[in-house]
Write a protein that holds these residues in place. Structure first.
Motif, PDB file in Angstrom:
ATOM      1  N   GLU A 153       0.109  -8.608   4.143  1.00 59.88           N
ATOM      2  CA  GLU A 153       1.300  -7.861   3.542  1.00 59.88           C
ATOM      3  C   GLU A 153       0.440  -6.744   2.567  1.00 59.88           C
ATOM      4  O   GLU A 153      -0.451  -6.755   2.125  1.00 59.88           O
ATOM      5  N   GLY A 154       1.135  -5.573   2.641  1.00 61.16           N
ATOM      6  CA  GLY A 154       0.604  -4.340   1.940  1.00 61.16           C
ATOM      7  C   GLY A 154       0.103  -3.153   2.856  1.00 61.16           C
ATOM      8  O   GLY A 154       0.061  -3.360   4.039  1.00 61.16           O
ATOM      9  N   LEU A 155      -0.487  -2.107   2.245  1.00 63.58           N
ATOM     10  CA  LEU A 155      -1.038  -0.994   2.958  1.00 63.58           C
ATOM     11  C   LEU A 155      -2.564  -1.323   2.969  1.00 63.58           C
ATOM     12  O   LEU A 155      -3.264  -1.787   1.796  1.00 63.58           O
ATOM     13  N   HIS A 156      -3.009  -0.863   3.980  1.00 66.30           N
ATOM     14  CA  HIS A 156      -4.660  -1.067   4.285  1.00 66.30           C
ATOM     15  C   HIS A 156      -5.084   0.368   4.786  1.00 66.30           C
ATOM     16  O   HIS A 156      -4.359   0.902   5.696  1.00 66.30           O
ATOM     17  N   PRO A 157      -6.433   0.512   4.366  1.00 66.73           N
ATOM     18  CA  PRO A 157      -7.091   1.541   4.868  1.00 66.73           C
ATOM     19  C   PRO A 157      -7.183   1.443   6.603  1.00 66.73           C
ATOM     20  O   PRO A 157      -7.482   0.225   6.931  1.00 66.73           O
ATOM     21  N   LEU A 190     -15.972  -4.894   7.073  1.00 69.11           N
ATOM     22  CA  LEU A 190     -14.896  -3.947   6.433  1.00 69.11           C
ATOM     23  C   LEU A 190     -13.451  -4.571   6.272  1.00 69.11           C
ATOM     24  O   LEU A 190     -12.562  -4.216   5.444  1.00 69.11           O
ATOM     25  N   VAL A 191     -13.180  -5.562   7.179  1.00 63.91           N
ATOM     26  CA  VAL A 191     -11.919  -6.096   6.977  1.00 63.91           C
ATOM     27  C   VAL A 191     -11.894  -6.991   5.630  1.00 63.91           C
ATOM     28  O   VAL A 191     -11.000  -7.092   4.934  1.00 63.91           O
ATOM     29  N   ALA A 239      -9.902  -3.602   4.704  1.00 65.15           N
ATOM     30  CA  ALA A 239      -9.388  -2.655   5.748  1.00 65.15           C
ATOM     31  C   ALA A 239      -9.043  -3.052   7.177  1.00 65.15           C
ATOM     32  O   ALA A 239      -9.288  -4.229   7.707  1.00 65.15           O
ATOM     33  N   ILE A 240      -8.344  -2.336   7.849  1.00 64.49           N
ATOM     34  CA  ILE A 240      -8.043  -2.337   9.310  1.00 64.49           C
ATOM     35  C   ILE A 240      -8.976  -1.607  10.211  1.00 64.49           C
ATOM     36  O   ILE A 240      -9.106  -0.312   9.796  1.00 64.49           O
ATOM     37  N   VAL A 241      -9.673  -2.165  11.227  1.00 60.71           N
ATOM     38  CA  VAL A 241     -10.522  -1.346  12.149  1.00 60.71           C
ATOM     39  C   VAL A 241     -10.158  -1.219  13.492  1.00 60.71           C
ATOM     40  O   VAL A 241      -9.816  -2.558  14.017  1.00 60.71           O
ATOM     41  N   LEU A 242      -9.975  -0.110  13.794  1.00 63.50           N
ATOM     42  CA  LEU A 242      -9.563  -0.014  15.348  1.00 63.50           C
ATOM     43  C   LEU A 242     -10.768   0.536  16.167  1.00 63.50           C
ATOM     44  O   LEU A 242     -11.252   1.507  15.759  1.00 63.50           O
ATOM     45  N   ALA A 243     -11.024   0.122  17.324  1.00 62.03           N
ATOM     46  CA  ALA A 243     -12.034   0.543  18.234  1.00 62.03           C
ATOM     47  C   ALA A 243     -11.727   0.400  19.699  1.00 62.03           C
ATOM     48  O   ALA A 243     -10.801  -0.154  20.057  1.00 62.03           O
ATOM     49  N   VAL A 244     -12.222   1.263  20.397  1.00 66.32           N
ATOM     50  CA  VAL A 244     -12.041   1.447  21.982  1.00 66.32           C
ATOM     51  C   VAL A 244     -13.450   1.027  22.654  1.00 66.32           C
ATOM     52  O   VAL A 244     -14.482   1.203  22.009  1.00 66.32           O
TER      53      VAL A 244
END
Length: 333
Positions: A72-76, A98-99, A103-108
């Protein structure tokens, strides 16, 4: 299968709950003929089962919790771009670190420049790479499981090697194909351009190489050993309005093509306001995941690049820990 997963979950030690949550999804992006594979790491807010990520004959896997709820909450949110021939899972060590900072980490996996699908000509399409990340960003910003937990004012981008070039593009840096072609012919990058020049890829006419790939949602950028820095246009560098942190790996063992110091393309000084860190002893490949025992010999036997060979005195695990701390500081995590 359900029983096995339940038993695995029940057997997890308490520290397993500190592992990052992880999930995958396919992006249907208008600029790609096929779906783009995307991955997301995030603070886990519920129990789940543990799984290895990025396991293979060369690299040691990282461990994740599969598809738990988001804390829960806001994350970079951090967009992560791999290098030429790499993939998202190979940077799991960085995402995990980083998590741990919240943070939330998004990759492709960028089509045309990822593992098993790496083309010199397609790798030069910086516009398509940036649009991959934009498509992933728009997806999670509209996803009911992730959108409520993303701090839209704290979206950043990190990239390594060609991914570093991609990340710089998200900050507004543009690249001149004619200048890059000259650099590959006579400049300090010449020795490292073989992947492109052997295939007769033409920087000057390459689709998407000089495109404006600025992504307005991105508020800060970290670029590790970014490629093509010598062809960054002066006008675009002067127009960058967000914080950029540059990192070089190695001193004596530094790859000339990605040297952003005065001994290379001097991008660290040419980009107004950029901060700059150096980590040594290390090589360009030291950024990759830790290698399994015997991997170095296997690569040598197959005649492959020495991606598991670090300089004397180097400790890849410690390097990764130090890099996570430096990057986290730059992004105020």
């Amino acid at each position: 299968m359900k029983l096995a997963a339940l038993l695995t979950l029940l057997a997890l030690p308490l520290h397993a709950q500190t592992l990052p949550g992880f999930d995958r999804f396919d992006l249907l992006a208008a600029h790609r003929a096929r779906p783009v594979a995307a991955s997301v790491w995030y603070p886990a807010g519920s129990p789940s089962y543990r799984a290895p990520l990025g396991d293979g004959p060369i690299f040691a896997p990282s461990m994740v919790l599969m598809a738990p709820a988001v804390t829960e909450g806001l994350h970079p949110l951090i967009l992560l771009s791999h290098g030429s021939g790499g993939n998202a899972a190979g940077l799991g060590w960085l995402a995990e670190g980083l998590v741990a900072k919240g943070a939330i980490v998004l990759a492709v996996d960028h089509p045309g420049s990822t593992s098993g699908d790496s083309s010199p000509r397609r790798s030069l399409d910086l516009d398509a790479r940036a649009r991959d990340l934009d498509a992933a960003l728009q997806y999670v910003l509209a996803d009911p499981d992730f959108a409520p937990h993303i701090d839209a004012k704290r979206i950043a981008a990190i990239g390594f090697s060609l991914g570093g070039t991609t990340a710089l593009g998200l900050a507004g840096v543009r690249f001149d194909g004619k200048v890059q072609a000259q650099n590959c012919a006579t400049g300090p990058e010449a020795a490292d351009c073989g992947f492109f020049t052997r295939a007769r890829a033409d920087f000057a006419t390459a689709k998407g190489f000089g495109a404006d790939t600025r992504l307005p949602e991105v508020a800060s950028v970290v670029a590790i050993d970014p490629g093509f820095g010598g062809s960054a246009t002066p006008a675009s560098l002067a127009a960058v309005s967000i914080p950029v942190h540059l990192i070089n790996l190695g001193t004596a063992d530094r790859l000339a093509a990605v040297d952003v110091s005065p001994t290379g393309n001097n991008l660290a000084a040419r980009l107004p306001g950029a901060s700059y860190s150096i980590f040594a002893p290390a090589t360009h490949f030291s950024f990759l995941a830790p290698c399994k025992p015997g991997a170095e010999a296997l690569l040598a036997e197959e005649g492959e690049d020495p991606i598991c060979t670090d300089p004397k005195g180097a400790d890849r695990i410690k390097l990764h820990t130090d890099l996570i701390a430096d990057i986290s500081q730059a992004l105020h995590l």
